[in-house]
Design a protein around this motif. Structure first.
Motif, PDB file in Angstrom:
ATOM      1  N   GLN A 182      -5.196 -23.559  21.354  1.00  0.00           N
ATOM      2  CA  GLN A 182      -6.537 -24.064  21.082  1.00  0.00           C
ATOM      3  C   GLN A 182      -7.555 -23.512  22.069  1.00  0.00           C
ATOM      4  O   GLN A 182      -8.651 -23.093  21.688  1.00  0.00           O
ATOM      5  N   ALA A 183      -7.185 -23.506  23.361  1.00  0.00           N
ATOM      6  CA  ALA A 183      -8.097 -23.004  24.386  1.00  0.00           C
ATOM      7  C   ALA A 183      -8.383 -21.515  24.181  1.00  0.00           C
ATOM      8  O   ALA A 183      -9.532 -21.065  24.285  1.00  0.00           O
ATOM      9  N   VAL A 188     -11.916 -17.014  21.966  1.00  0.00           N
ATOM     10  CA  VAL A 188     -12.116 -15.915  21.022  1.00  0.00           C
ATOM     11  C   VAL A 188     -13.284 -16.231  20.088  1.00  0.00           C
ATOM     12  O   VAL A 188     -14.136 -15.378  19.810  1.00  0.00           O
ATOM     13  N   ALA A 189     -13.333 -17.481  19.588  1.00  0.00           N
ATOM     14  CA  ALA A 189     -14.424 -17.878  18.695  1.00  0.00           C
ATOM     15  C   ALA A 189     -15.767 -17.767  19.404  1.00  0.00           C
ATOM     16  O   ALA A 189     -16.745 -17.277  18.823  1.00  0.00           O
ATOM     17  N   GLY A 194     -20.888 -15.264  19.895  1.00  0.00           N
ATOM     18  CA  GLY A 194     -21.875 -14.658  20.778  1.00  0.00           C
ATOM     19  C   GLY A 194     -22.342 -13.302  20.268  1.00  0.00           C
ATOM     20  O   GLY A 194     -23.542 -12.982  20.292  1.00  0.00           O
ATOM     21  N   LEU A 195     -21.403 -12.494  19.798  1.00  0.00           N
ATOM     22  CA  LEU A 195     -21.761 -11.194  19.233  1.00  0.00           C
ATOM     23  C   LEU A 195     -22.638 -11.363  17.994  1.00  0.00           C
ATOM     24  O   LEU A 195     -23.624 -10.644  17.805  1.00  0.00           O
ATOM     25  N   ALA A 237     -13.344 -11.200  12.059  1.00  0.00           N
ATOM     26  CA  ALA A 237     -12.773 -11.932  13.186  1.00  0.00           C
ATOM     27  C   ALA A 237     -11.321 -12.306  12.914  1.00  0.00           C
ATOM     28  O   ALA A 237     -10.447 -12.116  13.770  1.00  0.00           O
ATOM     29  N   GLY A 238     -11.055 -12.825  11.720  1.00  0.00           N
ATOM     30  CA  GLY A 238      -9.684 -13.204  11.383  1.00  0.00           C
ATOM     31  C   GLY A 238      -8.739 -12.019  11.384  1.00  0.00           C
ATOM     32  O   GLY A 238      -7.611 -12.107  11.886  1.00  0.00           O
ATOM     33  N   GLU A 239      -9.194 -10.885  10.849  1.00  0.00           N
ATOM     34  CA  GLU A 239      -8.342  -9.702  10.807  1.00  0.00           C
ATOM     35  C   GLU A 239      -8.058  -9.174  12.208  1.00  0.00           C
ATOM     36  O   GLU A 239      -6.932  -8.765  12.519  1.00  0.00           O
TER      37      GLU A 239
END
Length: 265
Positions: A182-183, A188-189, A194-195, A237-239
């Motif tokens: 989770q952390a 990563v999220a 931010g990008l 992001a997922g890929e």
């Protein structure tokens, strides 16, 4: 657990295809049921479509509720939100705004909930799972507890946890790993968001520090641009995360296998 959510013809207040009873739309939006009537009275939420004694809410109701909750969380008052919604409606940009919210929140999490009694839970996990494990799982958001009922929001996560437990991994250790993941996932999220904010939202002229007046200046064209960008970037992001995790696992497993082969020689 029976579901009150249906697919079918749209309900009042929008063209969304989903149909939700009052309790279900409130649960999906993360608001209290009594807030629905309050938002309707304040003009923030269109009335539901009624069929006999049943009030049906639509996907558009759900989207608007999530938007209201988001704005409240950012410090806007109910009156301020009403003024914003009115301004967007007058400017013709409300449909684009709701479309943006819908595009930004849909499909990130696809979950099929499973509700079990505590007795059924003990049968599944056996004696290794303790009440403390269940409480910790609730703290981490993996389950919700309502009296004797325990709900897993994600069936796949439940099945994955069971598979590990049946291979001999203690549930407490799985929860430790889950907290760690989770952390890392949050970090990563944050990086990807931010990008997105720097190169898409700010580039569209939306300053992240803008108040209500800044939101009112966000035009329908800007909203359409951001919505299109979300749709295009959603899979990225997922890929990236899935690919990098698979590569890391392959490297780590290769190392482990090589170590095992050395110990056998």
């Amino acid at each position: 657990m029976s579901s009150q959510v249906e697919d079918g013809s749209g309900s009042g207040g929008g063209s969304g295809g989903g149909r939700y009873r009052r309790e279900d739309v409130a649960r999906a939006a993360g608001v209290k049921v009594r807030n629905l009537r309050y938002y309707q009275e304040r003009g923030l939420l269109p009335p539901p479509r009624r069929e006999g004694r049943i009030a049906w809410y639509s996907d558009d109701h759900l989207t608007r509720l999530r938007l209201i909750s988001d704005l409240l969380g950012r410090g806007y008052t109910v009156n301020g939100i009403g003024e914003l919604l009115h301004a967007w409606e007058q400017g013709g940009g409300l449909s684009e705004l709701l479309g943006l919210e819908r595009e930004m929140t849909r499909d990130w999490v696809q979950e099929e909930p499973v509700t079990l009694s505590r007795g059924e839970l003990r049968e599944l996990f056996g004696p290794t799972a303790t009440a403390a494990d269940t409480r910790r799982a609730a703290e981490l958001g993996y389950v919700t507890i309502d009296g004797d009922l325990v709900t897993y929001p994600n069936r796949r996560l439940l099945e994955s946890t069971l598979a590990l437990v049946r291979q001999g991994v203690p549930l407490a250790e799985i929860l430790d790993a889950g907290e760690f993941v989770q952390a890392q996932a949050a970090a990563v999220a944050d990086r990807f968001v931010g990008l997105f904010r720097r190169y898409v939202i700010d580039a569209a002229g939306m300053d992240g520090s803008a108040g209500p007046e800044g939101l009112e200046r966000l035009s329908a064209t800007q909203l359409q641009h951001i919505t299109a960008a979300v749709a295009a970037l959603r899979p990225v992001a997922g890929e990236v995360v899935a690919t990098e995790f698979a590569r890391a696992m392959a490297r780590r497993v290769d190392t482990e296998v090589a170590e095992l082969l050395r110990t056998e020689q």
